[in-house]
Scaffold this active site. Structure first.
Site, PDB file in Angstrom:
ATOM      1  N   SER A  11       0.655  -1.305  -0.142  1.00  0.00           N
ATOM      2  CA  SER A  11      -0.030  -0.068   0.059  1.00  0.00           C
ATOM      3  C   SER A  11       0.904   1.143  -0.005  1.00  0.00           C
ATOM      4  CB  SER A  11      -0.796   0.041   1.119  1.00  0.00           C
ATOM      5  OG  SER A  11      -0.287   0.184   2.453  1.00  0.00           O
ATOM      6  N   ASP A  35      -0.689  -1.573  -4.226  1.00  0.00           N
ATOM      7  CA  ASP A  35      -2.101  -1.672  -3.685  1.00  0.00           C
ATOM      8  C   ASP A  35      -2.809  -0.530  -3.514  1.00  0.00           C
ATOM      9  OD1 ASP A  35      -4.119  -3.245  -2.950  1.00  0.00           O
ATOM     10  OD2 ASP A  35      -3.439  -3.147  -0.774  1.00  0.00           O
ATOM     11  N   HIS A  36      -3.883  -0.252  -4.065  1.00  0.00           N
ATOM     12  CA  HIS A  36      -4.863   0.911  -4.112  1.00  0.00           C
ATOM     13  C   HIS A  36      -3.995   2.249  -4.399  1.00  0.00           C
ATOM     14  CE1 HIS A  36      -8.500  -0.925  -2.899  1.00  0.00           C
ATOM     15  NE2 HIS A  36      -7.830  -1.696  -2.049  1.00  0.00           N
ATOM     16  N   GLU A  94     -10.227  -0.576 -10.454  1.00  0.00           N
ATOM     17  CA  GLU A  94     -11.343  -0.832  -9.417  1.00  0.00           C
ATOM     18  C   GLU A  94     -12.512  -0.066  -9.779  1.00  0.00           C
ATOM     19  OE1 GLU A  94     -10.321  -0.867  -5.128  1.00  0.00           O
ATOM     20  OE2 GLU A  94     -12.285   0.073  -4.686  1.00  0.00           O
ATOM     21  N   HIS A 111     -12.309  -3.710   3.782  1.00  0.00           N
ATOM     22  CA  HIS A 111     -10.977  -4.025   4.372  1.00  0.00           C
ATOM     23  C   HIS A 111     -11.191  -4.334   5.962  1.00  0.00           C
ATOM     24  CE1 HIS A 111      -9.412  -1.948   0.606  1.00  0.00           C
ATOM     25  NE2 HIS A 111      -8.958  -3.131   0.551  1.00  0.00           N
ATOM     26  N   GLY A 112     -10.141  -4.896   6.484  1.00  0.00           N
ATOM     27  CA  GLY A 112     -10.016  -5.255   8.003  1.00  0.00           C
ATOM     28  C   GLY A 112     -11.054  -6.275   8.276  1.00  0.00           C
ATOM     29  N   VAL A 126      -5.004 -10.336   1.047  1.00  0.00           N
ATOM     30  CA  VAL A 126      -5.015 -10.687   2.474  1.00  0.00           C
ATOM     31  C   VAL A 126      -4.021  -9.764   2.921  1.00  0.00           C
ATOM     32  CG1 VAL A 126      -4.623 -12.450   4.329  1.00  0.00           C
ATOM     33  CG2 VAL A 126      -5.691 -12.893   2.221  1.00  0.00           C
ATOM     34  N   ASN A 127      -4.424  -9.144   4.127  1.00  0.00           N
ATOM     35  CA  ASN A 127      -3.554  -8.115   4.624  1.00  0.00           C
ATOM     36  C   ASN A 127      -3.669  -8.213   6.340  1.00  0.00           C
ATOM     37  OD1 ASN A 127      -1.890  -6.128   5.744  1.00  0.00           O
ATOM     38  ND2 ASN A 127      -2.953  -4.347   4.781  1.00  0.00           N
TER      39      ASN A 127
END
Ligand code: 13P
Length: 287
Positions: A49, A84-85, A135, A177-178, A230-231
């Site tokens: 990220s 990422d993003h 996205e 997310h999360g 996966v983070n």
């Protein structure tokens, strides 16, 4: 072996499995993920990220570390180093730094602007041999300051972006997310199915992999998801293992304070988590 994500995702889509994107935060994270991918003979994507890139002192540092580690560890499975993003500016920074893949997250722009910026970045990335993810429909929750409401993507807009020639497409399908809240409605398979119908062979990306029940992951793969991010789950197991080490007083025994010992249980926990996910996603022995 550092490569773009194009081929590994094409193979995953055709073979009905998914490649895991595991986000990295430091050297231990990177080493655990690379060694596990090699052990399981699985392709892998290392996600970075913008916040994690900044934490590691910049994308140039990250690219140099990953490239050197890949060589020093003798990694032969395909590894993509992926932003990422990414913001528009972040994409250019990563291209310059030597990443092999980028994500341009234009989901918060009006669709016309998302299309214009994605078109430009597809050309730049492909001319240099990089893969690119786009996205549509924001992913819910917060990741490193990027906040999304978690709406479901419009399948027609997905087709519009897929037709620009991106290598993978993240479409919001109620994923977050999360950690997922207790009242989470689950993934919208109706949306995923509609997006898949419109985008055909395009590898679809499922963000917010943490906490999605295994049966939903399997169904999503059946419906065309070929990359799963996966983070948070790796962060949680790292934290739990490190806490257990300290609570057991192991840092106070002998040379237990040595960072190589202190961080070892967390690093092993990441290996175990990545292994579990690769087995679930079906990417083992697909290198
Ligand atoms: P989680 O932190 O929920 O696993 O999401 C990761 C992700 O989607 C990275 O883009």
């Amino acid at each position: 072996m550092l490569v773009s994500a194009t081929e590994m995702l094409k193979k995953a889509k055709e073979g009905h499995y998914a490649v895991g994107q595991f986000n990295i935060n430091n050297l231990e994270w990177t080493k655990s993920i690379l060694l596990t991918a090699q052990e399981l003979n699985s392709p892998v994507i290392l996600g970075v990220s913008e916040g994690a890139g900044k934490y590691m002192t910049g994308f140039k540092t990250v690219a140099a570390m990953v490239k050197a580690m890949d060589e020093e560890l003798g990694i032969t499975v395909p590894v993509a180093l992926h932003l990422d993003h990414g913001t528009y500016e972040g994409c250019y920074k990563c291209i310059k730094a030597g990443f092999t893949s980028i994500m341009f997250d234009g989901s918060h722009y009006p669709i016309e602007e998302n299309v214009a910026k994605t078109t430009e970045l597809v050309n730049v990335a492909h001319n240099l041999g990089l893969s690119i993810e786009a996205e549509v429909g924001s992913i819910g929750g917060e990741e490193d300051g990027v906040i999304g409401a978690g709406e479901c993507a419009d399948p027609n807009e997905c087709k519009m972006i897929a037709d620009l020639g991106v290598d993978m497409l993240a479409a919001g399908i109620g994923n977050i997310h999360g950690k997922y809240p207790a009242n989470w409605a689950g993934l919208s398979f109706e949306t995923l199915d509609a997006v898949q119908q419109k985008t055909g062979a395009m590898p679809l990306v499922l963000h917010g992999g943490t906490g999605i029940p295994d049966d939903m992951i399997k169904k999503a793969i059946d419906l065309g998801v070929s990359k799963i991010n996966v983070n948070t789950e790796c962060q949680l197991v790292f934290q739990e293992a490190t806490r257990a080490y300290i609570e057991a007083g192991k840092d106070l025994e002998g040379k237990g304070f040595d960072p190589r010992k202190l961080l070892a249980p967390g690093a092993q926990a990441i290996c175990d988590k990545v292994k579990e996910k690769m087995e679930l996603f079906g990417s083992v022995n697909k290198a």
